[in-house]
Design a protein around this motif. Structure first.
Motif, PDB file in Angstrom:
ATOM      1  N   MET A   2       0.779  -1.137  -0.169  1.00 58.08           N
ATOM      2  CA  MET A   2       0.027   0.049   0.173  1.00 58.08           C
ATOM      3  C   MET A   2       1.012   1.286   0.080  1.00 58.08           C
ATOM      4  SD  MET A   2      -3.235  -0.577   2.323  1.00 58.08           S
ATOM      5  CE  MET A   2      -4.634  -1.305   1.817  1.00 58.08           C
ATOM      6  N   LYS A   3       0.514   2.329  -0.878  1.00 57.84           N
ATOM      7  CA  LYS A   3       1.185   3.454  -0.801  1.00 57.84           C
ATOM      8  C   LYS A   3       1.158   4.244   0.362  1.00 57.84           C
ATOM      9  CE  LYS A   3       0.639   4.324  -5.645  1.00 57.84           C
ATOM     10  NZ  LYS A   3       0.304   4.958  -6.775  1.00 57.84           N
ATOM     11  N   SER A   4       2.544   4.694   0.942  1.00 57.63           N
ATOM     12  CA  SER A   4       2.680   5.740   2.134  1.00 57.63           C
ATOM     13  C   SER A   4       2.295   7.114   1.395  1.00 57.63           C
ATOM     14  CB  SER A   4       4.036   5.471   2.414  1.00 57.63           C
ATOM     15  OG  SER A   4       4.986   5.652   1.400  1.00 57.63           O
ATOM     16  N   ILE A   5       1.865   7.943   2.335  1.00 58.06           N
ATOM     17  CA  ILE A   5       1.368   9.405   2.033  1.00 58.06           C
ATOM     18  C   ILE A   5       1.733  10.437   3.095  1.00 58.06           C
ATOM     19  CG2 ILE A   5      -0.760  10.836   1.669  1.00 58.06           C
ATOM     20  CD1 ILE A   5      -1.807   7.354   1.207  1.00 58.06           C
ATOM     21  N   THR A   6       2.269  11.520   2.606  1.00 59.12           N
ATOM     22  CA  THR A   6       2.559  12.540   3.663  1.00 59.12           C
ATOM     23  C   THR A   6       1.605  13.707   3.255  1.00 59.12           C
ATOM     24  OG1 THR A   6       4.771  12.135   3.753  1.00 59.12           O
ATOM     25  CG2 THR A   6       4.228  14.251   4.327  1.00 59.12           C
ATOM     26  N   PHE A   7       1.157  14.428   4.057  1.00 61.96           N
ATOM     27  CA  PHE A   7       0.263  15.857   4.231  1.00 61.96           C
ATOM     28  C   PHE A   7       0.839  16.623   4.614  1.00 61.96           C
ATOM     29  CE2 PHE A   7      -2.958  12.255   4.263  1.00 61.96           C
ATOM     30  CZ  PHE A   7      -3.889  12.625   3.213  1.00 61.96           C
ATOM     31  N   LEU A   8       1.341  17.906   3.873  1.00 61.71           N
ATOM     32  CA  LEU A   8       1.569  19.137   4.507  1.00 61.71           C
ATOM     33  C   LEU A   8       0.454  20.084   4.935  1.00 61.71           C
ATOM     34  CD1 LEU A   8       4.477  20.834   4.959  1.00 61.71           C
ATOM     35  CD2 LEU A   8       3.845  21.904   2.463  1.00 61.71           C
ATOM     36  N   MET A   9       0.589  20.478   6.355  1.00 62.87           N
ATOM     37  CA  MET A   9      -0.489  21.116   6.851  1.00 62.87           C
ATOM     38  C   MET A   9       0.141  22.349   7.370  1.00 62.87           C
ATOM     39  SD  MET A   9      -3.626  19.623   6.495  1.00 62.87           S
ATOM     40  CE  MET A   9      -4.343  20.482   8.090  1.00 62.87           C
TER      41      MET A   9
ATOM     42  N   HIS B 109       0.485   3.698   5.276  1.00 62.92           N
ATOM     43  CA  HIS B 109       1.566   4.601   6.319  1.00 62.92           C
ATOM     44  C   HIS B 109       1.006   6.224   5.947  1.00 62.92           C
ATOM     45  CE1 HIS B 109       5.046   5.794   8.372  1.00 62.92           C
ATOM     46  NE2 HIS B 109       5.307   6.659   7.449  1.00 62.92           N
ATOM     47  N   VAL B 110       0.998   6.535   7.161  1.00 62.12           N
ATOM     48  CA  VAL B 110       0.468   8.254   6.878  1.00 62.12           C
ATOM     49  C   VAL B 110       1.273   8.964   7.861  1.00 62.12           C
ATOM     50  CG1 VAL B 110      -1.592   9.888   7.152  1.00 62.12           C
ATOM     51  CG2 VAL B 110      -1.940   7.571   6.176  1.00 62.12           C
ATOM     52  N   GLU B 111       1.784  10.242   7.300  1.00 62.10           N
ATOM     53  CA  GLU B 111       2.661  11.111   7.804  1.00 62.10           C
ATOM     54  C   GLU B 111       1.961  12.437   7.575  1.00 62.10           C
ATOM     55  OE1 GLU B 111       6.634  11.179   7.303  1.00 62.10           O
ATOM     56  OE2 GLU B 111       7.008   8.895   7.692  1.00 62.10           O
ATOM     57  N   ILE B 112       1.951  13.482   8.783  1.00 59.91           N
ATOM     58  CA  ILE B 112       1.680  14.667   8.778  1.00 59.91           C
ATOM     59  C   ILE B 112       2.789  15.737   9.379  1.00 59.91           C
ATOM     60  CG2 ILE B 112       0.027  16.488   9.406  1.00 59.91           C
ATOM     61  CD1 ILE B 112      -2.171  14.202   9.926  1.00 59.91           C
ATOM     62  N   ILE B 113       2.982  16.625   8.213  1.00 57.80           N
ATOM     63  CA  ILE B 113       3.916  17.797   8.485  1.00 57.80           C
ATOM     64  C   ILE B 113       3.012  18.899   8.876  1.00 57.80           C
ATOM     65  CG2 ILE B 113       5.678  19.301   7.764  1.00 57.80           C
ATOM     66  CD1 ILE B 113       6.570  16.995   5.611  1.00 57.80           C
TER      67      ILE B 113
ATOM     68  N   THR C 208       8.025   9.468   1.032  1.00 60.05           N
ATOM     69  CA  THR C 208       6.704   8.464   1.080  1.00 60.05           C
ATOM     70  C   THR C 208       6.476   8.548  -0.406  1.00 60.05           C
ATOM     71  OG1 THR C 208       5.263  10.333   1.613  1.00 60.05           O
ATOM     72  CG2 THR C 208       5.983   9.027   3.304  1.00 60.05           C
ATOM     73  N   ASP C 209       5.542   7.606  -0.711  1.00 58.92           N
ATOM     74  CA  ASP C 209       5.125   7.405  -2.210  1.00 58.92           C
ATOM     75  C   ASP C 209       4.438   8.413  -2.723  1.00 58.92           C
ATOM     76  OD1 ASP C 209       6.227   4.959  -2.299  1.00 58.92           O
ATOM     77  OD2 ASP C 209       4.467   4.087  -1.154  1.00 58.92           O
ATOM     78  N   VAL C 210       3.576   9.245  -2.037  1.00 63.67           N
ATOM     79  CA  VAL C 210       2.652  10.407  -2.184  1.00 63.67           C
ATOM     80  C   VAL C 210       2.808  11.585  -1.335  1.00 63.67           C
ATOM     81  CG1 VAL C 210       0.342  11.127  -2.823  1.00 63.67           C
ATOM     82  CG2 VAL C 210       1.038   8.689  -2.960  1.00 63.67           C
ATOM     83  N   PHE C 211       2.839  12.747  -1.843  1.00 65.62           N
ATOM     84  CA  PHE C 211       2.977  13.890  -1.046  1.00 65.62           C
ATOM     85  C   PHE C 211       1.691  14.821  -1.508  1.00 65.62           C
ATOM     86  CE2 PHE C 211       6.236  17.739   0.045  1.00 65.62           C
ATOM     87  CZ  PHE C 211       5.549  17.846   1.244  1.00 65.62           C
ATOM     88  N   VAL C 212       1.092  15.293  -0.527  1.00 66.83           N
ATOM     89  CA  VAL C 212      -0.105  16.126  -0.722  1.00 66.83           C
ATOM     90  C   VAL C 212      -0.132  17.202  -0.083  1.00 66.83           C
ATOM     91  CG1 VAL C 212      -2.489  15.896  -0.296  1.00 66.83           C
ATOM     92  CG2 VAL C 212      -1.439  13.854  -0.705  1.00 66.83           C
TER      93      VAL C 212
END
Length: 381
Positions: A1-8, A34-38, A117-121
């Motif tokens: 599964m894809k890992s994802i980071t959100f920039l907040m 896997h989810v990360e939030i900056i 991560t795989d995806v950066f939002v």
């Protein structure tokens, strides 16, 4: 599964985007991603809304009054006293520009470059622009829009369009906004609405009209107060009360308006609440008088709690959610008399609104966690 980071901007503060991203992040984490939030800023011990414990939150600037944070606080405040510490890469149209210094800007850019991560939002236009410039080439970049394109100044729109052509995908909250972006850019654009994930509360209803949001000009609370002024006799005769919940720069101005019209007996202004669903469950009517509303989470939350909802035509979010006479009412845009008319209609038909409330429930079902999750995954596949 894809890992994802959100920039907040700030996952620790109240806001519609904060709630929307929290719900999506929780959904992704629950599905095994896997989810990360900056979070660029932090001034509280816990995120405002509950996050899944598996989600990793990284903070760039911590404003909590602790000895280890003094350096960062002082460095950021310097930009108020000298132009040498102003940000130079962040868009000058960023609404919270005065919160940024060159020191914070460097931290943000460094963080963007190190996301693996795989995806950066990105979650607001100015962040999406920075991501387009500085992202790691191995990362899939997504510009998540929580505002509609027409709400931005024209010169900002040009800046946004240029940057968004360098991203891998764009998500909008409505199909209406998706179509507007498609006319301007070649990047694939997807509609990924906000998740509505609330439990219907069975609380005794009272004769209350609720409105909630940031107390800022764009949210139109002054229009609501003006409309209540026009039908104040109806409100009193029907034994209804109007409650406004929120914090912001317009608080004193709105309270003065209430006082000047001698409406304090029927309109009360309250601080923002983390128990809005309980307030909605106790009320019968919800008004969203926004001059601009990209989506309208309060609309769906109110529908979920058996409220008749009233908002404006020609605002992208409400127009996408409400069909007049079916699941709510849309007044003419910024028209005080039209809004007053529909509040009057709602009050007088409140005992015959069962069908409208049922239609509201059907609307809410379209924004379930599973459905929005699938739409988001489609945008990054």
């Amino acid at each position: 599964m894809k890992s994802i980071t959100f920039l907040m901007h700030n996952i620790y503060a109240l806001g519609g985007t904060v709630k929307a991203v929290t719900e999506l992040a929780n959904s992704l984490s629950n599905k095994g991603h896997h989810v990360e939030i900056i979070s660029i800023f932090r001034a509280a011990d816990r995120p405002y809304f509950e996050l899944d414990k598996k989600i990793i939150v990284k903070t760039l600037i911590d404003y909590r009054l602790k000895p280890q944070n003094i350096g960062s606080i002082v460095m950021n405040r310097l930009n108020r006293y000298t132009p040498f510490f102003k940000p130079t890469h962040l868009s000058q149209y960023e609404p919270g520009l005065n919160q940024f210094s060159s020191y914070i800007e460097r931290k943000v850019i460094k963080a963007i470059k190190h996301v693996n991560t795989d995806v950066f939002v990105g979650t607001r236009a100015s962040f999406n622009i920075l991501i387009a410039q500085y992202h790691n080439s191995n990362v899939t970049t997504v510009g998540m829009e929580h505002m509609n394109l027409d709400a931005y100044p024209k010169t900002y729109q040009y800046e946004i369009i240029k940057a968004y052509n360098q991203l891998d995908a764009i998500t909008t909250l409505t199909s209406i906004d998706q179509q507007k972006y498609q006319q301007c850019i070649t990047t694939p654009i997807y509609t990924v609405p906000n998740i509505i994930n609330v439990q219907r509360l069975h609380i005794t209803k009272e004769n209350r009209i609720i409105s909630a949001g940031r107390l800022e000009y764009e949210k139109g609370f002054d229009i609501l107060i003006e409309s209540i002024h026009r039908i104040q006799n109806t409100i009193r005769q029907a034994h209804f009360k109007v409650e406004l919940y929120g914090d912001g720069q317009e608080r004193e101005k709105l309270q003065q308006l209430i006082n000047n019209y001698k409406l304090a007996d029927i309109i009360t202004l309250h601080p923002a609440t983390q128990h809005l669903n309980e307030k909605l469950a106790q009320s019968k009517i919800t008004v969203v008088p926004s001059r601009n509303e990209g989506f309208g989470m309060v609309i769906l939350e109110a529908m979920a709690q058996d409220n008749v909802v009233i908002s404006f035509k020609d605002t992208v979010g409400p127009s996408s959610l409400i069909t007049t006479g079916v699941n709510g009412y849309l007044a003419d845009y910024q028209d005080v008399n039209s809004l007053a008319k529909y509040i009057d209609i709602a009050i007088n038909h409140i005992n015959h609104s069962d069908n409208m409330i049922k239609e509201g429930h059907l609307t809410v079902e379209q924004y379930s966690s599973d459905k929005v999750y699938e739409e988001f995954i489609s945008s990054i596949s």
